[in-house]
Motif scaffolding. Sequence first.
Motif, PDB file in Angstrom:
ATOM      1  N   ALA A  28      -2.167  11.104  -4.787  1.00 35.97           N
ATOM      2  CA  ALA A  28      -1.940   9.671  -4.918  1.00 35.97           C
ATOM      3  C   ALA A  28      -2.865   8.901  -4.004  1.00 35.97           C
ATOM      4  N   GLU A  29      -3.318   7.741  -4.473  1.00 32.76           N
ATOM      5  CA  GLU A  29      -4.084   6.827  -3.640  1.00 32.76           C
ATOM      6  C   GLU A  29      -3.096   5.955  -2.887  1.00 32.76           C
ATOM      7  N   THR A  30      -3.346   5.709  -1.613  1.00 27.66           N
ATOM      8  CA  THR A  30      -2.397   4.932  -0.833  1.00 27.66           C
ATOM      9  C   THR A  30      -2.510   3.446  -1.099  1.00 27.66           C
ATOM     10  N   THR A  31      -3.664   2.987  -1.534  1.00 19.43           N
ATOM     11  CA  THR A  31      -3.838   1.579  -1.895  1.00 19.43           C
ATOM     12  C   THR A  31      -4.755   1.491  -3.075  1.00 19.43           C
ATOM     13  N   ALA A  32      -4.703   0.345  -3.768  1.00 23.95           N
ATOM     14  CA  ALA A  32      -5.656   0.114  -4.843  1.00 23.95           C
ATOM     15  C   ALA A  32      -7.055   0.092  -4.249  1.00 23.95           C
ATOM     16  N   THR A  33      -8.038   0.504  -5.054  1.00 21.55           N
ATOM     17  CA  THR A  33      -9.394   0.631  -4.537  1.00 21.55           C
ATOM     18  C   THR A  33     -10.050  -0.718  -4.302  1.00 21.55           C
ATOM     19  N   LYS A  34      -9.531  -1.778  -4.923  1.00 21.11           N
ATOM     20  CA  LYS A  34     -10.107  -3.085  -4.663  1.00 21.11           C
ATOM     21  C   LYS A  34      -9.826  -3.463  -3.209  1.00 21.11           C
ATOM     22  N   SER A  35     -10.861  -3.966  -2.531  1.00 18.74           N
ATOM     23  CA  SER A  35     -10.720  -4.274  -1.115  1.00 18.74           C
ATOM     24  C   SER A  35     -10.608  -5.771  -0.857  1.00 18.74           C
ATOM     25  N   GLN A  36     -10.941  -6.603  -1.838  1.00 18.85           N
ATOM     26  CA  GLN A  36     -10.921  -8.039  -1.609  1.00 18.85           C
ATOM     27  C   GLN A  36      -9.503  -8.587  -1.666  1.00 18.85           C
ATOM     28  N   THR A 217       7.247   5.682   1.547  1.00 10.64           N
ATOM     29  CA  THR A 217       7.254   7.056   1.029  1.00 10.64           C
ATOM     30  C   THR A 217       6.837   7.120  -0.432  1.00 10.64           C
ATOM     31  N   TYR A 218       6.815   5.968  -1.107  1.00 10.49           N
ATOM     32  CA  TYR A 218       6.427   5.996  -2.516  1.00 10.49           C
ATOM     33  C   TYR A 218       5.642   4.766  -2.972  1.00 10.49           C
ATOM     34  N   ALA A 219       5.598   3.718  -2.172  1.00 10.05           N
ATOM     35  CA  ALA A 219       4.972   2.463  -2.613  1.00 10.05           C
ATOM     36  C   ALA A 219       3.676   2.179  -1.866  1.00 10.05           C
ATOM     37  N   ASP A 220       2.815   1.405  -2.521  1.00 10.92           N
ATOM     38  CA  ASP A 220       1.546   0.979  -1.944  1.00 10.92           C
ATOM     39  C   ASP A 220       1.549  -0.511  -1.609  1.00 10.92           C
ATOM     40  N   VAL A 234       3.962  -9.241   7.776  1.00 15.75           N
ATOM     41  CA  VAL A 234       2.667  -8.733   7.334  1.00 15.75           C
ATOM     42  C   VAL A 234       2.211  -7.587   8.234  1.00 15.75           C
ATOM     43  N   GLN A 235       2.332  -7.768   9.524  1.00 16.98           N
ATOM     44  CA  GLN A 235       1.936  -6.711  10.458  1.00 16.98           C
ATOM     45  C   GLN A 235       2.751  -5.445  10.250  1.00 16.98           C
ATOM     46  N   ARG A 236       4.047  -5.599  10.036  1.00 21.91           N
ATOM     47  CA  ARG A 236       4.908  -4.422   9.860  1.00 21.91           C
ATOM     48  C   ARG A 236       4.618  -3.708   8.545  1.00 21.91           C
ATOM     49  N   VAL A 237       4.325  -4.474   7.491  1.00 19.57           N
ATOM     50  CA  VAL A 237       3.927  -3.857   6.217  1.00 19.57           C
ATOM     51  C   VAL A 237       2.640  -3.057   6.405  1.00 19.57           C
ATOM     52  N   HIS A 238       1.664  -3.655   7.067  1.00 20.16           N
ATOM     53  CA  HIS A 238       0.391  -2.973   7.296  1.00 20.16           C
ATOM     54  C   HIS A 238       0.574  -1.746   8.186  1.00 20.16           C
ATOM     55  N   ALA A 239       1.454  -1.844   9.171  1.00 16.19           N
ATOM     56  CA  ALA A 239       1.696  -0.706  10.068  1.00 16.19           C
ATOM     57  C   ALA A 239       2.275   0.481   9.316  1.00 16.19           C
ATOM     58  N   ASN A 240       2.926   0.215   8.184  1.00 12.37           N
ATOM     59  CA  ASN A 240       3.482   1.280   7.348  1.00 12.37           C
ATOM     60  C   ASN A 240       2.529   1.706   6.239  1.00 12.37           C
ATOM     61  N   GLY A 241       1.283   1.254   6.321  1.00 13.61           N
ATOM     62  CA  GLY A 241       0.254   1.716   5.397  1.00 13.61           C
ATOM     63  C   GLY A 241       0.285   1.077   4.023  1.00 13.61           C
TER      64      GLY A 241
END
Length: 277
Positions: A28-36, A217-220, A234-241
């Motif tokens: 699985a990819e942890t995030t979509a490949t788009k970076s913008q 554990t299952y979401a991006d 926002v910081q806490r979401v980012h801290a969880n990847g």
Amino acid sequence: MPKIKTLLAGIAGVLLFSGILLPHGAGAETTATKSQFLNIAHRGASGYAPENTIAAFDKAVTMKADYFEVDVQRSKDGHLVILHDNTVDRTTDGTGYIGDLTLEEIKQLDAGSWFGEEFAGEPIPTLNEVLDRYRSKNIGILIELKSPELYPGIEAEVALLLAQKKLDKRTDKIIVQSFNHDVMKNYHRLQPTIPVGVLVSYTPEGVSDEQLRQFSTYADYVNPNQRLVNHDLVQRVHANGMKITPYTIRAESEARQMMAAGVDGVITDFPELGRLR
């Protein structure tokens, strides 16, 4: 319930045989490949055309949104159709629940006149039609499973359709989300190659660290009501990847507030608001 379990097992078997169903988290990819910064047109460019119609999706393409969002439900005869409400009453000239209408009956409805005369006769599209029309266009599709508890097994049907159209590994093209987090857990198990989003309604207590840990554990993506969003979340979401794209932005002031908080994108009726940066 046994019939539903049999359906899920059968579809899962097809996915496994095709090499699509992987162990939990594998490949699985942890995030979509788009970076913008993601500019997501809510039900299409629904500020300019009737929501969840081809007219709104085409407008989103014209306005250069990164994604458009669609709401997926199931007709009485098993077709995946695009509509937000559980009934057709608000946005068409018909009445009744989507789940009580056949595709033929749904296709006879006018889903555009309520918005403006120039959209008279705009039909309710199917997910199959939408995937075929936009698969080669420079825009992604955010698929929301709307009220999936009304349509047991719908997550497996969507996963299978994406696999059949060879979109199951297009992490730059498809995201799947829902307010039903158990369904999204199952979707990730069925198709871990597709990014998953969890929608979060507003509650006074907000989103806890434990919820974020479980989501991770299952979401991006965590896609909350904008009223929940601040710099801390926002910081806490980012801290969880994970990434965060709140809904539904309808004013410039709202868009600027979300951007100042550091979100990764916005879900908006007006795609120009996603380009204010």
